[in-house]
Design an enzyme around this catalytic site. Structure first.
Site, PDB file in Angstrom:
ATOM      1  N   ASP A  66       0.868  -1.177   0.000  1.00 46.78           N
ATOM      2  CA  ASP A  66       0.000   0.000   0.000  1.00 46.78           C
ATOM      3  C   ASP A  66       0.909   1.232   0.000  1.00 46.78           C
ATOM      4  O   ASP A  66       1.324   1.684  -1.063  1.00 46.78           O
ATOM      5  CB  ASP A  66      -0.927  -0.101   1.215  1.00 46.78           C
ATOM      6  CG  ASP A  66      -1.947   1.016   1.298  1.00 46.78           C
ATOM      7  OD1 ASP A  66      -2.161   1.697   0.282  1.00 46.78           O
ATOM      8  OD2 ASP A  66      -2.527   1.227   2.370  1.00 46.78           O
ATOM      9  N   LYS A 100      -1.106  -1.102  -4.575  1.00 46.69           N
ATOM     10  CA  LYS A 100      -1.893   0.095  -4.883  1.00 46.69           C
ATOM     11  C   LYS A 100      -0.901   1.178  -5.302  1.00 46.69           C
ATOM     12  O   LYS A 100      -0.363   1.888  -4.463  1.00 46.69           O
ATOM     13  CB  LYS A 100      -2.661   0.564  -3.643  1.00 46.69           C
ATOM     14  CG  LYS A 100      -3.758  -0.382  -3.192  1.00 46.69           C
ATOM     15  CD  LYS A 100      -4.508   0.200  -2.006  1.00 46.69           C
ATOM     16  CE  LYS A 100      -5.432  -0.816  -1.386  1.00 46.69           C
ATOM     17  NZ  LYS A 100      -5.994  -0.358  -0.104  1.00 46.69           N
ATOM     18  N   VAL A 149      -9.738  -3.774  -0.085  1.00 46.54           N
ATOM     19  CA  VAL A 149     -10.075  -5.139  -0.496  1.00 46.54           C
ATOM     20  C   VAL A 149      -9.986  -6.121   0.664  1.00 46.54           C
ATOM     21  O   VAL A 149      -9.237  -5.901   1.619  1.00 46.54           O
ATOM     22  CB  VAL A 149      -9.165  -5.616  -1.654  1.00 46.54           C
ATOM     23  CG1 VAL A 149      -9.475  -4.869  -2.933  1.00 46.54           C
ATOM     24  CG2 VAL A 149      -7.694  -5.479  -1.287  1.00 46.54           C
TER      25      VAL A 149
HETATM   26  P1  5GP Z   1       1.725  -0.426   3.932  1.00 44.17           P
HETATM   27  O1  5GP Z   1       2.767  -0.443   5.008  1.00 44.17           O
HETATM   28  O2  5GP Z   1       2.228  -0.895   2.597  1.00 44.17           O
HETATM   29  O3  5GP Z   1       1.005   0.876   3.836  1.00 44.17           O
HETATM   30  O4  5GP Z   1       0.607  -1.383   4.435  1.00 44.17           O
HETATM   31  C1  5GP Z   1       0.493  -2.667   4.037  1.00 44.17           C
HETATM   32  C2  5GP Z   1      -0.487  -3.353   4.979  1.00 44.17           C
HETATM   33  O5  5GP Z   1      -1.709  -2.570   5.105  1.00 44.17           O
HETATM   34  C3  5GP Z   1      -0.900  -4.663   4.392  1.00 44.17           C
HETATM   35  O6  5GP Z   1      -0.032  -5.693   4.824  1.00 44.17           O
HETATM   36  C4  5GP Z   1      -2.300  -4.823   4.915  1.00 44.17           C
HETATM   37  O7  5GP Z   1      -2.214  -5.405   6.200  1.00 44.17           O
HETATM   38  C5  5GP Z   1      -2.824  -3.410   5.074  1.00 44.17           C
HETATM   39  N1  5GP Z   1      -3.685  -2.988   3.945  1.00 44.17           N
HETATM   40  C6  5GP Z   1      -3.420  -2.044   3.023  1.00 44.17           C
HETATM   41  N2  5GP Z   1      -4.416  -1.919   2.125  1.00 44.17           N
HETATM   42  C7  5GP Z   1      -5.336  -2.843   2.472  1.00 44.17           C
HETATM   43  C8  5GP Z   1      -6.603  -3.242   1.900  1.00 44.17           C
HETATM   44  O8  5GP Z   1      -7.109  -2.733   0.891  1.00 44.17           O
HETATM   45  N3  5GP Z   1      -7.259  -4.239   2.553  1.00 44.17           N
HETATM   46  C9  5GP Z   1      -6.782  -4.848   3.666  1.00 44.17           C
HETATM   47  N4  5GP Z   1      -7.498  -5.814   4.204  1.00 44.17           N
HETATM   48  N5  5GP Z   1      -5.580  -4.508   4.213  1.00 44.17           N
HETATM   49  C10 5GP Z   1      -4.874  -3.525   3.617  1.00 44.17           C
END
Ligand code: 5GP
Ligand code: MG
Length: 173
Positions: free
Chosen positions: A97, A125, A147
């Site tokens: 994300d 994303k 999602v």
């Molecule tokens: P980042 O550190 O890349 O921002 O966050 C990644 C983490 O955020 C993922 O491992 C997941 O746990 C959570 N996350 C980010 N987007 C989503 C989403 O659309 N759905 C869900 N269920 N978790 C998400």
């Protein structure tokens, strides 16, 4: 709930990811490290498609998000990480994300002495990425929607769905 990626699409995506990993590693031993809890289905499906010597470990990372999706502090738990010194690691997470989780974990695993760390995510994303790193393997680029399914949760539920589904307004679930 609207289906974003069907079982068949997911299966083809994991076939593709496994083939790329297999092609890059050749006969190299690998420590596959999954990020709890969202990667569990992906880890299991990937493992079934990889040959040769593979160890498996899990880590977890929680980000404290404030209102909505503002990323906050990251809390990493590496207690279940096996010895990775001088080993080649494949770090596997459900979704990239902002990228903060993967970036922090790659660094943490290198600091444990890994010979190499490659990263693999099922989903990315693209519009949300905040870090310089790019995952080595990406299953699918998706729009900025929330999602669930295939391991991903909303408030702990829906991980059991065999497809990736879209929640338009997570507050209603
Ligand atoms: P980042 O550190 O890349 O921002 O966050 C990644 C983490 O955020 C993922 O491992 C997941 O746990 C959570 N996350 C980010 N987007 C989503 C989403 O659309 N759905 C869900 N269920 N978790 C998400
Ligand atoms: Mg996660």
């Amino acid at each position: 709930m609207q289906v974003l990626l069907s079982r068949e699409e997911l299966s083809e995506g994991v076939d593709r990811l496994a083939a790329l990993v297999q092609n890059d590693r050749g006969t190299q031993s690998l420590v596959l490290v999954g990020v709890l809890t969202g990667s569990i289905m992906l880890v299991a499906d990937l493992l079934r498609r990889l040959n040769g010597s593979i160890e498996v470990g899990m880590v977890s990372a929680s980000s404290y998000r404030g209102v909505e999706t503002t990323p906050g502090e990251l809390d990493l738990h590496l207690d279940l990480l096996p010895d990775v010194s001088q080993k080649h690691v494949l770090l596997v997470d459900d979704i990239f994300d902002t990228g903060r989780t993967m970036a922090a974990l790659v660094e943490a695993i290198y600091s444990r002495g890994a010979a190499s760390v490659k990263s693999l995510v099922l989903l990315r994303k693209k519009s949300r990425v905040e870090v310089v790193m790019n995952p080595d393997y990406v299953g699918f680029d998706i729009p900025n929607v929330f999602v669930v399914g295939y391991g991903l949760d909303h408030n702990g539920a829906w991980r059991n769905l065999p497809q990736i589904c879209l929640i338009d307004s997570p507050a209603n679930f």
